[in-house]
Design a protein around this motif. Structure first.
Motif, PDB file in Angstrom:
ATOM      1  N   ALA A  52       1.383  10.859 -16.368  1.00 19.39           N
ATOM      2  CA  ALA A  52       1.949  10.275 -15.152  1.00 19.39           C
ATOM      3  C   ALA A  52       1.750  11.196 -13.950  1.00 19.39           C
ATOM      4  O   ALA A  52       1.459  10.735 -12.842  1.00 19.39           O
ATOM      5  CB  ALA A  52       3.434   9.982 -15.357  1.00 19.39           C
ATOM      6  N   VAL A  53       1.886  12.507 -14.146  1.00 15.10           N
ATOM      7  CA  VAL A  53       1.697  13.455 -13.047  1.00 15.10           C
ATOM      8  C   VAL A  53       0.244  13.459 -12.577  1.00 15.10           C
ATOM      9  O   VAL A  53      -0.046  13.402 -11.375  1.00 15.10           O
ATOM     10  CB  VAL A  53       2.134  14.866 -13.485  1.00 15.10           C
ATOM     11  CG1 VAL A  53       1.712  15.905 -12.446  1.00 15.10           C
ATOM     12  CG2 VAL A  53       3.644  14.919 -13.697  1.00 15.10           C
ATOM     13  N   ALA A 284      -3.973   6.862 -14.161  1.00 14.23           N
ATOM     14  CA  ALA A 284      -3.309   5.733 -13.510  1.00 14.23           C
ATOM     15  C   ALA A 284      -3.485   4.458 -14.320  1.00 14.23           C
ATOM     16  O   ALA A 284      -2.542   3.668 -14.504  1.00 14.23           O
ATOM     17  CB  ALA A 284      -3.856   5.555 -12.092  1.00 14.23           C
ATOM     18  N   ASN A 285      -4.685   4.251 -14.840  1.00 13.80           N
ATOM     19  CA  ASN A 285      -4.933   3.090 -15.684  1.00 13.80           C
ATOM     20  C   ASN A 285      -4.101   3.149 -16.957  1.00 13.80           C
ATOM     21  O   ASN A 285      -3.583   2.133 -17.428  1.00 13.80           O
ATOM     22  CB  ASN A 285      -6.420   3.019 -16.040  1.00 13.80           C
ATOM     23  CG  ASN A 285      -7.015   1.655 -15.783  1.00 13.80           C
ATOM     24  OD1 ASN A 285      -6.350   0.646 -15.986  1.00 13.80           O
ATOM     25  ND2 ASN A 285      -8.263   1.620 -15.356  1.00 13.80           N
ATOM     26  N   LEU A 290       0.389   1.393 -20.341  1.00 17.90           N
ATOM     27  CA  LEU A 290       1.629   1.688 -21.057  1.00 17.90           C
ATOM     28  C   LEU A 290       2.757   0.772 -20.589  1.00 17.90           C
ATOM     29  O   LEU A 290       3.527   0.247 -21.415  1.00 17.90           O
ATOM     30  CB  LEU A 290       2.013   3.148 -20.844  1.00 17.90           C
ATOM     31  CG  LEU A 290       3.339   3.600 -21.472  1.00 17.90           C
ATOM     32  CD1 LEU A 290       3.303   3.453 -22.981  1.00 17.90           C
ATOM     33  CD2 LEU A 290       3.648   5.039 -21.081  1.00 17.90           C
ATOM     34  N   ALA A 291       2.847   0.552 -19.284  1.00 20.01           N
ATOM     35  CA  ALA A 291       3.884  -0.334 -18.766  1.00 20.01           C
ATOM     36  C   ALA A 291       3.685  -1.764 -19.264  1.00 20.01           C
ATOM     37  O   ALA A 291       4.657  -2.444 -19.641  1.00 20.01           O
ATOM     38  CB  ALA A 291       3.885  -0.297 -17.235  1.00 20.01           C
ATOM     39  N   MET A 296       5.425  -6.107 -23.080  1.00 17.99           N
ATOM     40  CA  MET A 296       5.146  -7.031 -24.179  1.00 17.99           C
ATOM     41  C   MET A 296       6.049  -6.735 -25.376  1.00 17.99           C
ATOM     42  O   MET A 296       6.564  -7.660 -26.023  1.00 17.99           O
ATOM     43  CB  MET A 296       3.673  -6.931 -24.572  1.00 17.99           C
ATOM     44  CG  MET A 296       2.714  -7.350 -23.479  1.00 17.99           C
ATOM     45  SD  MET A 296       0.983  -7.094 -23.899  1.00 17.99           S
ATOM     46  CE  MET A 296       0.775  -8.322 -25.180  1.00 17.99           C
ATOM     47  N   ILE A 297       6.246  -5.460 -25.672  1.00 10.33           N
ATOM     48  CA  ILE A 297       7.147  -5.100 -26.777  1.00 10.33           C
ATOM     49  C   ILE A 297       8.574  -5.512 -26.460  1.00 10.33           C
ATOM     50  O   ILE A 297       9.305  -6.007 -27.337  1.00 10.33           O
ATOM     51  CB  ILE A 297       7.054  -3.589 -27.054  1.00 10.33           C
ATOM     52  CG1 ILE A 297       5.665  -3.233 -27.593  1.00 10.33           C
ATOM     53  CG2 ILE A 297       8.126  -3.149 -28.045  1.00 10.33           C
ATOM     54  CD1 ILE A 297       5.445  -1.753 -27.787  1.00 10.33           C
TER      55      ILE A 297
END
Length: 310
Positions: A52-53, A284-285, A290-291, A296-297
């Motif tokens: 993320a950083v 970033a991708n 992940l989001a 979906m989970i």
């Protein structure tokens, strides 16, 4: 003079004595969970935070600068607010297509196999042997498993040669290899076992007296399956679906090899960006991926309370 009742010495001693075992058990529980929590922190939480950083860093063809910027996310969603679909949305739709097709095949296939193992195989030895048979593909690497499909599905492969020898086709079928069909077939080959195991675990826990009671009440085989077996198998179905979704969404090896490097997926985009050393863009991708997977989970877990069911 106020009438104060002082606690007896036995009561003052009993309270700490009763609280001490509880505190000791609580401390022991934290101590037992500490190694796994440390592994979880070092190998999952810290890498995710670093990813993320890095996603907010600047980069060009020659260097990566640790400076705060939102340009990587802006480039990722560039043009997505226009009438035409942007590259990111098209890529996610292509990946979600593979997720939906793989789920649509692995779910009934995995349920059928798990149902057969749970209700029709009486011998534990035979059941264990069949389980080992399901795990045979995992005895080799993923790349070797993908390469093994080429002699079968290729233009001059076994399937085309057999169909031509039988007179069913005159020209080789081009869409068997390096196509969406090949990618979905490989996903089903790789991920069905992840659907079988959790569903079998749920089926094995069903009380057989419930099925006998349904039959005694006059329920047909389909009614028993629909009204008794399936509701009790929902935890296994949800867990198996989570496995399949996470595996397909992040896969790039299967899509690359079985798609002939011509089919887009989110994992493939990240792999290409890392190959060109575009680490902030890839990060970033990865954060967006992940989001999406977590959403979906979350949707799957909303369908059923796993804690209560398990």
């Amino acid at each position: 003079m106020n009438d104060l009742t002082l606690p007896r010495p036995a009561e003052t001693v009993a309270a700490p004595t009763a609280a001490a075992p509880r505190a000791r058990r609580r401390s022991l529980a934290y101590l037992q969970a500490a190694p796994l929590a440390l592994v979880f922190l070092v190998f999952l939480v810290v890498p995710l935070l670093l990813t993320a950083v890095v996603s907010f860093w600047e980069y060009n063809e020659y260097a990566i600068t640790p400076a705060l910027t939102l340009q990587n996310y802006a480039d990722l969603f560039d043009g997505c607010l226009s009438a035409d679909l942007c590259t990111t949305i098209r890529t996610y739709l292509s990946t979600l297509k593979f997720v939906a097709l793989t789920l649509a095949i692995t779910l009934p296939l995995g349920f059928s196999i798990a149902y057969f193992l749970a209700f029709h195989v009486r011998s534990d030895t035979v059941r264990m042997g069949l389980f080992l048979l399901c795990t045979i593909p995992f005895w080799t690497s993923n790349v070797i498993r993908m390469i093994s499909w080429i002699p079968l599905l290729g233009r001059n492969g076994l399937v085309n040669d057999t169909l031509r020898s039988l007179g069913l086709i005159r020209a080789p079928i081009e869409g068997l290899l390096y196509s969406d069909f090949a990618v979905v077939l490989a996903f089903v080959h790789l991920d069905t076992v992840f659907m079988i195991v959790p569903i079998f675990n749920s089926l094995a826990r069903i009380d057989r007296s419930l099925i006998e009671a349904a039959r005694d009440c006059g329920a047909s085989g389909f009614q028993t399956l629909w009204n008794v077996v399936l509701p009790l198998t929902k935890p296994g179905i949800a867990i198996g679906s989570i496995f399949v979704v996470t595996l397909v969404m992040g896969d790039f090896v299967t899509v690359g090899m079985m798609g002939g490097q011509q089919i887009a997926s989110v994992g493939k985009v990240i792999q290409v960006q890392m190959a060109y050393l575009q680490f902030p863009a890839a990060a970033a991708n990865a954060v967006v991926l992940l989001a999406a997977v977590l959403l979906m989970i979350l949707g799957l877990t909303r369908m059923i309370d796993l804690r209560r069911e398990l």
